[in-house]
Design an enzyme around this catalytic site. Structure first.
Site, PDB file in Angstrom:
ATOM      1  N   GLN A  20      12.389  74.817   4.409  1.00 46.28           N
ATOM      2  CA  GLN A  20      11.347  74.320   3.518  1.00 46.28           C
ATOM      3  C   GLN A  20      10.813  72.949   3.918  1.00 46.28           C
ATOM      4  OE1 GLN A  20      13.867  75.737  -0.070  1.00 46.28           O
ATOM      5  NE2 GLN A  20      11.781  75.750  -0.825  1.00 46.28           N
ATOM      6  N   HIS A 114      20.695  78.768   3.563  1.00 42.89           N
ATOM      7  CA  HIS A 114      19.731  78.685   2.458  1.00 42.89           C
ATOM      8  C   HIS A 114      18.562  79.635   2.748  1.00 42.89           C
ATOM      9  CE1 HIS A 114      18.117  76.034  -0.968  1.00 42.89           C
ATOM     10  NE2 HIS A 114      17.234  77.003  -0.804  1.00 42.89           N
ATOM     11  N   ASN A 157      23.344  79.784  -0.455  1.00 41.49           N
ATOM     12  CA  ASN A 157      22.482  79.418  -1.572  1.00 41.49           C
ATOM     13  C   ASN A 157      21.966  80.664  -2.297  1.00 41.49           C
ATOM     14  OD1 ASN A 157      20.656  77.361  -2.975  1.00 41.49           O
ATOM     15  ND2 ASN A 157      19.169  78.870  -2.239  1.00 41.49           N
ATOM     16  N   GLU A 158      22.144  80.694  -3.590  1.00 42.71           N
ATOM     17  CA  GLU A 158      21.601  81.763  -4.447  1.00 42.71           C
ATOM     18  C   GLU A 158      21.800  83.162  -3.877  1.00 42.71           C
ATOM     19  OE1 GLU A 158      17.597  80.827  -5.689  1.00 42.71           O
ATOM     20  OE2 GLU A 158      18.291  79.087  -6.851  1.00 42.71           O
TER      21      GLU A 158
HETATM   22  C1  BGC Z   1      15.776  77.848  -4.180  1.00 40.99           C
HETATM   23  C2  BGC Z   1      14.800  76.902  -3.540  1.00 40.99           C
HETATM   24  C3  BGC Z   1      13.456  77.025  -4.230  1.00 40.99           C
HETATM   25  C4  BGC Z   1      13.620  76.613  -5.670  1.00 40.99           C
HETATM   26  C5  BGC Z   1      12.339  76.705  -6.495  1.00 40.99           C
HETATM   27  C6  BGC Z   1      15.611  78.022  -5.653  1.00 40.99           C
HETATM   28  O1  BGC Z   1      15.356  79.359  -5.890  1.00 40.99           O
HETATM   29  O2  BGC Z   1      17.082  77.579  -3.773  1.00 40.99           O
HETATM   30  O3  BGC Z   1      14.749  77.192  -2.183  1.00 40.99           O
HETATM   31  O4  BGC Z   1      12.473  76.268  -3.600  1.00 40.99           O
HETATM   32  O5  BGC Z   1      14.592  77.374  -6.309  1.00 40.99           O
HETATM   33  O6  BGC Z   1      11.830  77.985  -6.485  1.00 40.99           O
END
Ligand code: BGC
Length: 390
Positions: A20, A114, A157-158
């Site tokens: 990002q 990520h 991440n997530e």
């Molecule tokens: C993610 C980020 C994303 C943010 C806002 C999360 O889902 O880890 O990469 O930019 O939220 O959408």
């Protein structure tokens, strides 16, 4: 309004992710998706914020504000550009980012993965590849020596959002709150397996390991409680439960989603929505942290929370309200390690530069950084450990 005091040990920081902000991650699956001839992705990441070269400046702004922790991610596709071929230069680069943090008196918190994967990994089936967990473990083992100064390492991440994106397979990411696709079970299991392997690698190096889950704060219409339970479990409960036995659980939350008998509903038409179309709902992060603790018994790190808005005053309002709600949960005994704001910089929001989440803006031509008032505000809160509540 009252003055809220946070514990001395509470960590204050901001977060980013490689794809990002770095720019020109040409080996990642996302780059391939963005640049494909008939791509459904609206905007390409391109140079992003050029943080691959400007990380020192970013970290020094974070430090100047008063924040003390910087969460960033390693880009697997740079580190392992071909299967089993590891780039010493890319690994050394991330070593320099860690050093830049230490030079600035900032504590690094690293995410191993990520959202992006190397193109070769994606071409082999990505998380559906039979050896995906082993391949991720091999990557983790190659970078673990960089991480000694990190008090917390986030493996993936997530994972819940990743599994849903894989379930959607619409060619572009479904990051919108509300109707999230059904998670792909094979991918969910592979992510859990990869996480467990990476945790072992990190722990054997004496590091604290966990992952960051994004609960959606589902809430049910009367009578829709069972619909909610069936909908929510594979989308978040499973991933939070898979944290059990880790050293901590990280959560990130932004909004909430109503579940009716028909399933998830978009934000009501009279609600304030942010630039991502999500309902403005600051208590989200406190609810997510409580849910994560109740399910795991682990200390909770807020690894992301913030708002996509062009109105920086509203960012401060949102963050103040989110921290007030978090403080109230802490007063009720919730162990919260710290708060990392999303995001340090405006950045590539997975298909568009439109939704601005940053505490710092940048010029897309010159890459000049312009800190926003919210950066100095949050830094002041961090320095003093005190904040006026909403
Ligand atoms: C993610 C980020 C994303 C943010 C806002 C999360 O889902 O880890 O990469 O930019 O939220 O959408």
């Amino acid at each position: 309004m009252s003055t809220l005091t946070f514990p001395h040990s509470f960590l204050w920081g901001a977060a980013t992710a490689a794809h990002q902000i770095e720019g020109n991650n040409v080996g990642s699956d996302w780059w391939a998706r963005e640049t494909a001839p008939e791509s459904a992705v609206a905007e390409r990441s391109g140079d992003a914020a050029d943080s691959y070269h400007r990380y020192r400046e970013d970290i020094s702004l974070l430090a100047r504000s008063g924040l003390t922790h910087y969460r960033f991610s390693l880009e697997w596709s740079r580190i392992e550009p071909a299967p089993g071929m590891f780039s010493r230069a890319a690994i050394a680069h991330y070593g320099r980012v860690v050093e830049a943090c230490l030079d600035a008196g900032v504590v690094p918190i690293v995410t191993l993965h990520h959202f992006t994967v190397p193109q070769w990994f994606a071409a082999q089936g990505g998380w559906r590849h039979a050896q995906a967990p082993e391949l991720f473990e091999r990557f983790a083992a190659r970078v673990v020596h960089l991480l000694a100064p990190c008090p917390y390492v986030i493996t993936i991440n997530e994972p819940n959002i990743l599994a849903m994106m894989a379930g959607g397979e619409k060619g572009d990411a479904e990051l919108q709150a509300g109707a999230l696709p059904s998670p792909d079970e094979v991918v969910s299991n592979a992510l859990i397996g990869a996480h467990k392997r990476a945790v072992r690698v990190l722990r054997s190096a004496g590091l604290r390991a966990g992952w960051s889950v994004a609960p959606q704060q589902f809430f049910a219409d009367p009578g829709a409680e069972e619909v909610l339970a069936d909908y929510a479990y594979p989308r978040e409960g499973l991933f939070l439960e898979s944290s059990r036995g880790d050293d901590f659980v990280a959560v990130q939350a932004y909004t909430r989603t109503r579940i009716s008998l028909e399933g998830p509903q978009p934000a009501p038409s009279d609600a304030e929505v942010t630039l991502t179309g999500w309902e403005y709902y600051p208590p989200a992060i406190a609810e997510a942290a409580r849910q994560a603790y109740d399910l795991t018994g682990l200390p909770v790190l807020v690894s992301e929370n913030g708002i996509a808005t062009a109105d920086d005053e509203r960012r401060i309002d949102y963050t103040r309200a989110a921290l007030s709600a978090l403080h109230a949960e802490m007063a009720r005994g919730l162990p919260v390690i710290g708060y990392l704001h999303w995001s340090l910089l405006d950045n590539y929001e997975w298909g568009s530069y439109g939704p601005t989440f940053g505490l710092i803006a940048f010029d897309a031509e010159t890459f000049k950084r312009t800190p926003k008032a919210s950066l100095w505000w949050l830094g002041r809160v961090a320095r003093g450990g005190v904040m006026e509540s909403v």
